[in-house]
Motif scaffolding. Structure first.
Motif, short mmCIF file in Angstrom:
data_model
loop_
_atom_site.label_atom_id
_atom_site.label_comp_id
_atom_site.label_asym_id
_atom_site.label_seq_id
_atom_site.Cartn_x
_atom_site.Cartn_y
_atom_site.Cartn_z
N SER A 114 -8.66 20.46 23.41
CA SER A 114 -8.30 19.34 22.60
C SER A 114 -9.20 19.25 21.19
CB SER A 114 -9.20 17.87 23.44
OG SER A 114 -8.39 17.87 24.69
N ILE A 115 -10.20 20.19 21.40
CA ILE A 115 -11.07 20.35 19.83
C ILE A 115 -10.25 20.90 18.78
CG2 ILE A 115 -12.88 21.47 18.81
CD1 ILE A 115 -14.48 21.19 21.57
N ASN A 116 -9.04 21.64 19.11
CA ASN A 116 -8.25 22.31 18.33
C ASN A 116 -7.22 21.33 18.00
OD1 ASN A 116 -9.24 24.96 18.31
ND2 ASN A 116 -7.78 25.96 19.62
N LEU A 117 -6.78 20.56 18.81
CA LEU A 117 -5.82 19.41 18.68
C LEU A 117 -6.39 18.41 17.64
CD1 LEU A 117 -4.02 19.14 21.86
CD2 LEU A 117 -3.04 20.09 19.97
N MET A 118 -7.66 18.09 17.76
CA MET A 118 -8.39 17.32 16.90
C MET A 118 -8.64 17.84 15.48
SD MET A 118 -12.36 15.74 16.97
CE MET A 118 -13.01 17.31 16.27
N GLY A 119 -8.79 18.87 15.31
CA GLY A 119 -8.77 19.67 14.07
C GLY A 119 -7.56 19.77 13.33
N ILE A 120 -6.39 19.96 14.09
CA ILE A 120 -5.23 19.86 13.45
C ILE A 120 -4.92 18.53 13.03
CG2 ILE A 120 -2.55 19.89 14.02
CD1 ILE A 120 -3.38 22.05 15.91
N ALA A 121 -5.38 17.36 13.59
CA ALA A 121 -4.86 15.91 13.18
C ALA A 121 -5.73 15.68 11.88
CB ALA A 121 -5.47 15.03 14.53
N ALA A 122 -6.90 15.99 11.99
CA ALA A 122 -7.88 15.97 10.84
C ALA A 122 -7.23 16.69 9.76
CB ALA A 122 -9.26 16.50 11.25
N LEU A 123 -6.71 17.92 9.88
CA LEU A 123 -6.29 18.61 8.75
C LEU A 123 -4.93 17.94 8.07
CD1 LEU A 123 -6.54 22.50 9.76
CD2 LEU A 123 -7.62 21.51 7.93
N VAL A 124 -4.02 17.37 9.36
CA VAL A 124 -2.73 16.74 8.79
C VAL A 124 -3.11 15.47 7.77
CG1 VAL A 124 -0.87 15.25 9.71
CG2 VAL A 124 -1.43 17.48 10.60
N ILE A 125 -4.00 14.67 8.30
CA ILE A 125 -4.68 13.59 7.45
C ILE A 125 -5.00 13.86 6.31
CG2 ILE A 125 -6.28 11.53 7.63
CD1 ILE A 125 -5.91 11.64 10.60
N LEU A 126 -6.06 14.98 6.27
CA LEU A 126 -6.56 15.22 4.64
C LEU A 126 -5.59 15.82 3.80
CD1 LEU A 126 -9.82 16.65 6.22
CD2 LEU A 126 -9.51 14.59 4.94
N ILE A 127 -4.36 16.52 4.42
CA ILE A 127 -3.56 17.22 3.23
C ILE A 127 -2.80 16.08 2.79
CG2 ILE A 127 -1.22 18.05 3.38
CD1 ILE A 127 -2.09 19.90 5.65
N PHE A 128 -2.65 14.76 3.42
CA PHE A 128 -1.89 13.63 2.78
C PHE A 128 -2.77 12.86 2.20
CE2 PHE A 128 1.10 14.75 6.16
CZ PHE A 128 2.51 14.73 5.50
N ASP A 129 -4.01 12.46 2.48
CA ASP A 129 -5.11 11.94 1.83
C ASP A 129 -6.58 12.62 1.70
OD1 ASP A 129 -6.39 9.86 0.33
OD2 ASP A 129 -6.06 8.30 2.20
N PRO A 130 -6.90 13.55 0.89
CA PRO A 130 -8.04 14.22 1.05
C PRO A 130 -9.35 13.31 0.93
CG PRO A 130 -6.68 15.30 -0.44
CD PRO A 130 -5.98 14.06 -0.21
N LYS A 131 -9.10 12.05 0.34
CA LYS A 131 -10.25 11.14 0.09
C LYS A 131 -10.74 10.65 1.39
CE LYS A 131 -8.32 8.41 -2.89
NZ LYS A 131 -6.76 9.22 -3.10
N GLN A 132 -9.97 10.68 2.35
CA GLN A 132 -10.32 10.17 3.86
C GLN A 132 -11.62 10.54 4.28
OE1 GLN A 132 -9.17 8.02 6.16
NE2 GLN A 132 -7.83 7.15 4.58
#
Length: 231
Positions: A114-132
């Motif tokens: 689940s930690i890897n999946l959490m990391g992927i989720a964070a990367l997906v979000i930051l790709i679209f909006d790095p200011k997050q």
């Protein structure tokens, strides 16, 4: 507005939809002092409560042809529906991305990490909006999840097996996790808000399990009420 009085309607809107514009200052302060302000900021907690019933029936999808694909499509529909109710707020979208990834791994047995999946989720979000990355909501959401993923296995290993299998095993775990998360988030809360609520671990341990019943049933009532207001 049609089902609650003028005092409780604003609280219901805040709890279910994150709409806090109608809350009075005294009510806001009461929630803040109790360390419960986060329950009125619709985010990961609410998304988790919304999809919790779905997770309980995941084994049903495994036993059906194309069940996993149908299950994933149903989950996406539920999350889009709830995100729409909240005005597609950033915290809900954040939590929804992570929920889809975690459920995808569960349905298709792709990964138990689940930690890897959490990391992927964070990367997906930051790709679209790095200011997050610099948003308090982003930091609190992922910090809370990371604390749970790192600490939960340790806690489970320390609790005797006979306690875990009893009817009160799950409530005990919920209370312990709530306490751990609240203590773990104290540094961020102190940094951003300049204060922490000493009573918050106890308040959250008592209230969050109750919220787990109220939120799903209330959202279901909203849907049913559209077609049958009397119910």
């Amino acid at each position: 507005d049609s089902n609650f009085n003028e005092i409780t309607a604003p609280i219901a809107k805040a709890l279910l939809l994150g709409y806090k514009n109608e809350l009075e200052g005294d009510t806001r302060q009461a929630f803040a002092r109790a360390g419960l302000s986060h329950i009125m900021a619709v985010s990961g907690l609410h998304v988790g409560l919304v999809i919790a019933p779905f997770w309980l029936i995941i084994p049903f999808f495994w036993t059906r042809k194309h069940g996993t694909k149908i299950g994933l499509a149903l989950l996406v529909f539920i999350l889009i529906f709830y995100a729409g109710l909240t005005g597609f707020s950033a915290p809900v979208l954040r939590a929804s991305v992570m929920a889809v990834l975690l459920t995808y791994g569960k349905l298709f047995s792709k990964s138990a990490d689940s930690i890897n999946l959490m990391g992927i989720a964070a990367l997906v979000i930051l790709i679209f909006d790095p200011k997050q990355l610099f948003e308090i909501g982003f930091q609190l959401s992922f910090s809370a999840v990371l604390i749970i993923l790192l600490v939960l296995p340790v806690i489970q290993s320390k609790i005797p097996y006979w306690v875990r299998v009893k009817w009160y095993g799950t409530p005990v775990m919920v209370i312990i996790i709530s306490l751990v998360v609240q203590f773990g988030l104290y540094p961020l809360q102190a940094f951003y808000f300049g204060e922490v609520s000493i009573i918050s671990p106890i308040a959250n341990a008592l209230f969050v399990p109750f919220l787990g019943i109220v939120v799903p049933l209330s959202l279901l009532a909203l849907i049913v009420g559209v077609f049958a207001p009397a119910i």
